[in-house]
Each structure stands twice: as structure tokens, then as C-alpha cells.
Design a protein around this motif. Structure first.
Motif, PDB file in Angstrom:
ATOM      1  N   UNK A   1     -10.499  43.366 -65.236  1.00 51.13           N
ATOM      2  CA  UNK A   1      -9.611  43.051 -66.360  1.00 51.13           C
ATOM      3  C   UNK A   1      -8.431  44.020 -66.413  1.00 51.13           C
ATOM      4  N   UNK A   2      -8.683  45.298 -66.186  1.00 55.37           N
ATOM      5  CA  UNK A   2      -7.611  46.286 -66.267  1.00 55.37           C
ATOM      6  C   UNK A   2      -6.566  46.044 -65.182  1.00 55.37           C
ATOM      7  N   UNK A   3      -6.996  45.785 -63.966  1.00 57.20           N
ATOM      8  CA  UNK A   3      -6.049  45.517 -62.879  1.00 57.20           C
ATOM      9  C   UNK A   3      -5.255  44.243 -63.155  1.00 57.20           C
ATOM     10  N   UNK A   4      -5.950  43.205 -63.628  1.00 52.92           N
ATOM     11  CA  UNK A   4      -5.297  41.929 -63.890  1.00 52.92           C
ATOM     12  C   UNK A   4      -4.274  42.045 -65.022  1.00 52.92           C
TER      13      UNK A   4
ATOM     14  N   UNK B   1       3.334  44.055 -65.670  1.00 52.59           N
ATOM     15  CA  UNK B   1       4.293  44.700 -64.784  1.00 52.59           C
ATOM     16  C   UNK B   1       4.119  46.207 -64.737  1.00 52.59           C
ATOM     17  N   UNK B   2       2.940  46.685 -65.101  1.00 50.77           N
ATOM     18  CA  UNK B   2       2.663  48.120 -65.133  1.00 50.77           C
ATOM     19  C   UNK B   2       2.075  48.582 -63.807  1.00 50.77           C
ATOM     20  N   UNK B   3       2.347  49.832 -63.463  1.00 49.43           N
ATOM     21  CA  UNK B   3       1.774  50.435 -62.258  1.00 49.43           C
ATOM     22  C   UNK B   3       0.537  51.227 -62.647  1.00 49.43           C
ATOM     23  N   UNK B   4      -0.616  50.818 -62.119  1.00 50.65           N
ATOM     24  CA  UNK B   4      -1.899  51.441 -62.453  1.00 50.65           C
ATOM     25  C   UNK B   4      -2.325  52.385 -61.332  1.00 50.65           C
ATOM     26  N   UNK B   5      -2.646  53.623 -61.695  1.00 53.94           N
ATOM     27  CA  UNK B   5      -3.173  54.601 -60.752  1.00 53.94           C
ATOM     28  C   UNK B   5      -4.536  55.057 -61.242  1.00 53.94           C
ATOM     29  N   UNK B   6      -5.508  55.158 -60.319  1.00 50.57           N
ATOM     30  CA  UNK B   6      -6.869  55.542 -60.680  1.00 50.57           C
ATOM     31  C   UNK B   6      -7.206  56.879 -60.034  1.00 50.57           C
ATOM     32  N   UNK B   7      -7.666  57.812 -60.844  1.00 46.84           N
ATOM     33  CA  UNK B   7      -8.103  59.121 -60.358  1.00 46.84           C
ATOM     34  C   UNK B   7      -9.551  59.317 -60.768  1.00 46.84           C
ATOM     35  N   UNK B   8     -10.424  59.531 -59.781  1.00 44.43           N
ATOM     36  CA  UNK B   8     -11.840  59.751 -60.063  1.00 44.43           C
ATOM     37  C   UNK B   8     -12.087  61.217 -60.356  1.00 44.43           C
TER      38      UNK B   8
END
Length: 200
Positions: free
Chosen positions: A43-46, A52-59
Motif C-alpha cells: 500500500x505504501x509503495x502504491x 508522485x512521491x519518492x519513497x526511500x526505505x532504510x532498515x
């Protein structure tokens, strides 16, 4: 509409919570129930893409250091002196300032796994949208950068000041999936984690 179908109801509720979070500029902490991560990330990626947002994931992990979050001095190519290399938080701040017309989202997963000393580096950024660092000085956090976090719902995060700076949303569980846990790979150690851990 989803009476008798708990998976469909959980997916609907997850999508609704993500949509409400992205409708605000506030830092959001998602408490993940068992089996909720896959649907949450979908859902978050979709929805990020739709905005039109750029999503970055940091573990987050037990070896997370300040240099990964903010940065540290690195050798300057072709010279004997050093320059400050940005960590992921500072890279996102820099990109958001360069593109004020675009929205940026930094998701920090498993915040409970991050060392408390490193997590405190986020406190100022969350409290007053500023970051003070001996090398960088005072850095403002642009309004088009939003912070999101995930936390296992059963994790014991004894950090009231962190909770005070985020809006907490609980994700519904799915009975068809095994409980969510941070299973740290045995092959990754303090000596090799920088080579093995990557951004998604």
C-alpha cells in the motif's frame, strides 16, 4: 462489505491508515501487527507512487551508526584531505531542498532495532524540523520531506520522547501469515554489515 473475509478487511484498513498518514506532513509511527508488513509495504509503495512521491526505505539494525543516518568524513577523491559524506537522512534532506516541488518520504523500518544513541539523532529533526551537527551546522528539514517509521507492536521501546514526536497508527493483522519478527541473519556481523545491508 468485507464481513467474513478478515484478509480483505485487514487490507482495506491498512490502505486507509496509509492514506491518512500520507495526507499529513507529520512523522508517523506504524505499529505492525503479525503479518501486516507485506500489505503495508504494498500500500505504501502504491500510494506514494500515485502521489508522485519518492519513497526511500532504510532498515534499522543493531549496528546502525550515526554515519549511516547523518554522515561522516570520507577521503576526497584525488586529494589527501577529507570531505563530509552524507548519510541517508542528509541525502533525503539535500534532494528535498533541490526539488521543492516534489514530495520525499523516508521510511525507517524496525525503529526498535536502532541503538538508542543513534535514535536520539532524530529527536531534534522530529521536534523542531532542524538538525544540529558539528560538521554541518544547523540544517533545516524541508517541509516536503516526511518521516515514517515502523515498530513491531510487541517491541519494548522505552522512549517516551520519541513517542511524543510521532503520530501512532496500528496496522491490522492477517491470520494467514506468520508473526512479524526481526530475524537477524547470523552471517551478518559487526565487521561485514556495511557490505551486506543495502537500501531498497
Amino acid at each position: 462489505e468485507y464481513l467474513g473475509d478478515p484478509e480483505m478487511e485487514a487490507a482495506y484498513n491498512t490502505g486507509r491508515r496509509v492514506a491518512r498518514a500520507l495526507a499529513t506532513p507529520y512523522p508517523i509511527l506504524f505499529k505492525e501487527a503479525a503479518g501486516s508488513d507485506r500489505e503495508f509495504m504494498r500500500e505504501l509503495k502504491s500510494q506514494s507512487s500515485a502521489l508522485g512521491a519518492e519513497l526511500t526505505v532504510l532498515w534499522s539494525h543493531p549496528f546502525t551508526e550515526e554515519r549511516q543516518l547523518i554522515g561522516h568524513k570520507v577521503p576526497k577523491e584525488g586529494r589527501d584531505n577529507l570531505e563530509f559524506g552524507y548519510g541517508e537522512l542528509m541525502r533525503q534532506v539535500h534532494q528535498a531542498k533541490e526539488r521543492p516541488d516534489k514530495r520525499f518520504i523516508l521510511l525507517i523500518k524496525n525503529i526498535e532495532a536502532m541503538e538508542p544513541g543513534v535514535r536520539t539523532q532524530l529527536q531534534e529533526a522530529l521536534r523542531i524540523r532542524e538538525l544540529t551537527h558539528p560538521e554541518l551546522g544547523q540544517v533545516s528539514i524541508p517541509a516536503n520531506l516526511q518521516f515514517l517509521f515502523t515498530l513491531h507492536k510487541d517491541a519494548n521501546l522505552e522512549d517516551d520522547s520519541f513517542y511524543d514526536r510521532v503520530v501512532v497508527k496500528a496496522l491490522p493483522s492477517s491470520d494467514s501469515q506468520s508473526p512479524l519478527a526481526l530475524n537477524w541473519p547470523r552471517a551478518i556481523t559487526e565487521d561485514n554489515y556495511l557490505r551486506e545491508i543495502k537500501l531498497l
